[in-house]
Write a protein that holds these residues in place. Structure first.
Motif, PDB file in Angstrom:
ATOM      1  N   HIS A 109      22.028   6.924 -49.372  1.00 37.96           N
ATOM      2  CA  HIS A 109      21.818   6.152 -50.606  1.00 37.96           C
ATOM      3  C   HIS A 109      20.373   5.664 -50.674  1.00 37.96           C
ATOM      4  N   ARG A 110      19.449   6.548 -50.360  1.00 36.34           N
ATOM      5  CA  ARG A 110      18.045   6.158 -50.323  1.00 36.34           C
ATOM      6  C   ARG A 110      17.559   5.646 -51.676  1.00 36.34           C
ATOM      7  N   GLU A 111      17.906   6.356 -52.763  1.00 33.79           N
ATOM      8  CA  GLU A 111      17.423   5.942 -54.085  1.00 33.79           C
ATOM      9  C   GLU A 111      17.963   4.571 -54.472  1.00 33.79           C
ATOM     10  N   LEU A 112      19.237   4.322 -54.177  1.00 28.02           N
ATOM     11  CA  LEU A 112      19.817   3.013 -54.469  1.00 28.02           C
ATOM     12  C   LEU A 112      19.093   1.922 -53.710  1.00 28.02           C
ATOM     13  N   CYS A 113      18.820   2.133 -52.430  1.00 28.16           N
ATOM     14  CA  CYS A 113      18.154   1.115 -51.622  1.00 28.16           C
ATOM     15  C   CYS A 113      16.732   0.866 -52.104  1.00 28.16           C
ATOM     16  N   GLU A 114      16.038   1.922 -52.512  1.00 27.05           N
ATOM     17  CA  GLU A 114      14.641   1.764 -52.903  1.00 27.05           C
ATOM     18  C   GLU A 114      14.489   1.035 -54.232  1.00 27.05           C
ATOM     19  N   ARG A 115      15.411   1.247 -55.184  1.00 32.07           N
ATOM     20  CA  ARG A 115      15.264   0.614 -56.488  1.00 32.07           C
ATOM     21  C   ARG A 115      15.965  -0.736 -56.598  1.00 32.07           C
ATOM     22  N   ALA A 116      16.733  -1.112 -55.561  1.00 36.22           N
ATOM     23  CA  ALA A 116      17.467  -2.377 -55.615  1.00 36.22           C
ATOM     24  C   ALA A 116      16.504  -3.550 -55.578  1.00 36.22           C
ATOM     25  N   VAL A 117      16.812  -4.562 -56.363  1.00 34.30           N
ATOM     26  CA  VAL A 117      15.986  -5.768 -56.404  1.00 34.30           C
ATOM     27  C   VAL A 117      16.592  -6.898 -55.585  1.00 34.30           C
ATOM     28  N   ASP A 118      17.830  -6.735 -55.137  1.00 37.27           N
ATOM     29  CA  ASP A 118      18.452  -7.726 -54.275  1.00 37.27           C
ATOM     30  C   ASP A 118      19.633  -7.064 -53.564  1.00 37.27           C
ATOM     31  N   GLU A 171      22.804  -5.870 -55.629  1.00 37.65           N
ATOM     32  CA  GLU A 171      22.759  -4.606 -56.361  1.00 37.65           C
ATOM     33  C   GLU A 171      23.163  -3.452 -55.457  1.00 37.65           C
ATOM     34  N   ILE A 172      22.744  -3.490 -54.199  1.00 37.74           N
ATOM     35  CA  ILE A 172      23.180  -2.460 -53.251  1.00 37.74           C
ATOM     36  C   ILE A 172      24.677  -2.579 -53.010  1.00 37.74           C
ATOM     37  N   ALA A 173      25.159  -3.806 -52.892  1.00 37.18           N
ATOM     38  CA  ALA A 173      26.596  -4.000 -52.679  1.00 37.18           C
ATOM     39  C   ALA A 173      27.409  -3.477 -53.857  1.00 37.18           C
ATOM     40  N   ALA A 174      26.915  -3.709 -55.071  1.00 32.98           N
ATOM     41  CA  ALA A 174      27.619  -3.204 -56.249  1.00 32.98           C
ATOM     42  C   ALA A 174      27.628  -1.682 -56.271  1.00 32.98           C
ATOM     43  N   GLY A 175      26.493  -1.085 -55.896  1.00 30.81           N
ATOM     44  CA  GLY A 175      26.445   0.367 -55.850  1.00 30.81           C
ATOM     45  C   GLY A 175      27.374   0.948 -54.793  1.00 30.81           C
ATOM     46  N   LEU A 176      27.419   0.344 -53.620  1.00 32.86           N
ATOM     47  CA  LEU A 176      28.333   0.802 -52.584  1.00 32.86           C
ATOM     48  C   LEU A 176      29.779   0.646 -53.025  1.00 32.86           C
TER      49      LEU A 176
END
Length: 427
Positions: free
Chosen positions: A79-88, A91-96
């Motif tokens: 999930h590299r793209e998710l981690c790189e664009r996350a602002v907090d 947001e990563i938790a929501a994506g996961l």
């Protein structure tokens, strides 16, 4: 979620994926790439959760030991793209969460819950100067004129159609009714194509619109037909008259429902804006869920209060019974179905709408089937309801049970961070 693309590091050996700085070796592609080629679509069915990817690399590859000792690193590659664009971290938790990762899955990565796992992933992503900050929540709601005006169109067209029906007779009335129904249908379609009620990400289930129109048609014609059928009729086709006649129409409910398109869109916009604000301010998924549940119930209650007020006004203006029970429950059902559809959950609303329309159609069918020799027992349940509470009890009970089902479903789906993580394009 986006899978990892081609790595541009020169000299990458074949069959391996990324350079491990701690072990000074190459991580295998299976350890850092997702085995799913396409992202999961957000919807009612839960996708397969993320797991630490197995490493089929030979035992002598140094990256194999590093990936086994650090499963979070493989998940970050996935999930590299998710981690790189996350602002907090949220947001990563929501994506996961949208990708199917649960607290139980997070325990396989040595974390107590998804948010704890997301916090580590967010902390380990390199950033330039660590200048990224949490976004500032919006201070006020912004309404766009295009969809705000479109939501007023169905009610205006319906009012014009009803005025034409009251001023015409005979064949001109039939023509007015046909043209008016077509105009109202196009107006509703335009109102639902933009703004907070427009479906995002996934198209509605095929046929769901047809069953919605069946429910609206029953609100106009169903009670009069059921009353006439229980009494041994009807003796003719509907004439468009609202008082007397073999098959009277109920126009106040449909006018109130079309006028309610505007408060439905505004309530949905309010819910989405407040939910995104709470998503920004929350410190965990559980905190977000507990704060959005009362917001959802309050939004539904607000819409029902506005629908009730509109129904009282239309009943007084048209000099008809307001039919509160069946109209309010139908409005709640349609609003919840559209709210779920607008956030990408399309399957459950379609199933519930089909079931509701089927029950209403079956209630009418049993009355007519009871006239066959030896089938009089079929009419007993419907006759009892009509004699006790009137013909409006059938749609009231049916739509009420369906709306309650969707409300419980919405409390599970719309209180997830993944339902609000991505901007829906509306203001």
């Amino acid at each position: 979620m986006s899978d990892l693309g081609e790595l541009d590091r020169p000299g990458t050996p074949a069959g391996v994926g990324a350079w491990d700085t701690r072990s000074e070796g190459w991580l295998s592609g299976a350890a850092c790439l997702s085995d799913a080629g396409q992202p999961h679509a957000q919807g009612d069915t839960e996708p397969e959760p993320d797991k630490p990817a197995p490493d089929p690399a030979p035992a002598h590859v140094p990256g194999r030991r590093a990936a086994a000792a650090d499963p979070v690193k493989a998940l970050m590659h996935r999930h590299r793209e998710l981690c790189e664009r996350a602002v907090d971290p949220l947001e990563i938790a929501a994506g996961l969460e949208a990708h199917g990762v649960t607290d139980r899955t997070a325990s396989r990565f040595r974390h107590r819950d998804v948010f704890s796992l997301a916090e580590e992933m967010y902390a380990r992503v390199p950033r330039d100067g660590e200048t990224t900050h949490r976004p500032t929540p919006p201070t006020a709601l912004r309404l766009r004129a295009d969809w705000a005006l479109l939501t007023l169109l169905p009610g205006a067209l319906c009012a014009a159609t009803l005025a034409g029906l009251r001023l015409t007779h005979g064949q001109p009335r039939l023509i007015t009714a046909a043209v008016g129904v077509l105009a109202v249908a196009l107006g509703i379609r335009a109102a639902l194509s933009r703004g907070p009620l427009a479906p995002k990400g996934r198209t509605p289930e095929p046929g769901s619109g047809l069953w919605t129109w069946w429910l609206v048609a029953y609100a106009v014609l169903g009670d009069g037909l059921l009353r006439a059928a229980v009494a041994g009729g009807p003796d003719g086709l509907p004439t468009g008259a609202t008082d007397g006649g073999p098959w009277p129409l109920a126009t106040a409910p449909v006018l109130a429902l079309t006028l309610a398109c505007a408060p439905a869109a505004w309530s949905a916009h309010l819910f989405a804006a407040r939910a995104r604000r709470k998503l920004t301010a929350s410190r965990g998924l559980n905190e977000f869920t507990s704060s959005v549940r009362p917001l959802l119930c309050g939004t539904v209650a607000l819409f029902l209060c506005l629908l009730t007020a509109l129904l009282a006004l239309t009943g007084a203006a048209l000099d008809e019974p307001a039919a509160y029970a069946q109209t309010v429950t139908l409005g709640a059902l349609l609003f919840l179905a559209r709210l779920l559809t607008a956030h990408g959950f399309t399957h459950a609303p379609a199933v519930v709408l089909i079931a509701t329309a089927t029950v209403e159609g079956a209630a009418l069918a049993t009355v007519f089937a009871g006239r066959l020799p030896g089938c009089g027992f079929l009419t007993a349940p419907v006759d009892t309801l009509v004699e006790t509470w009137g013909p409006g009890s059938v749609p009231a009970l049916t739509c009420g049970a369906a709306a309650l089902t969707l409300l419980l479903h919405a409390n599970r789906r719309l209180t997830k961070a993944s339902a609000h993580a991505r901007s829906d394009g509306s203001p």
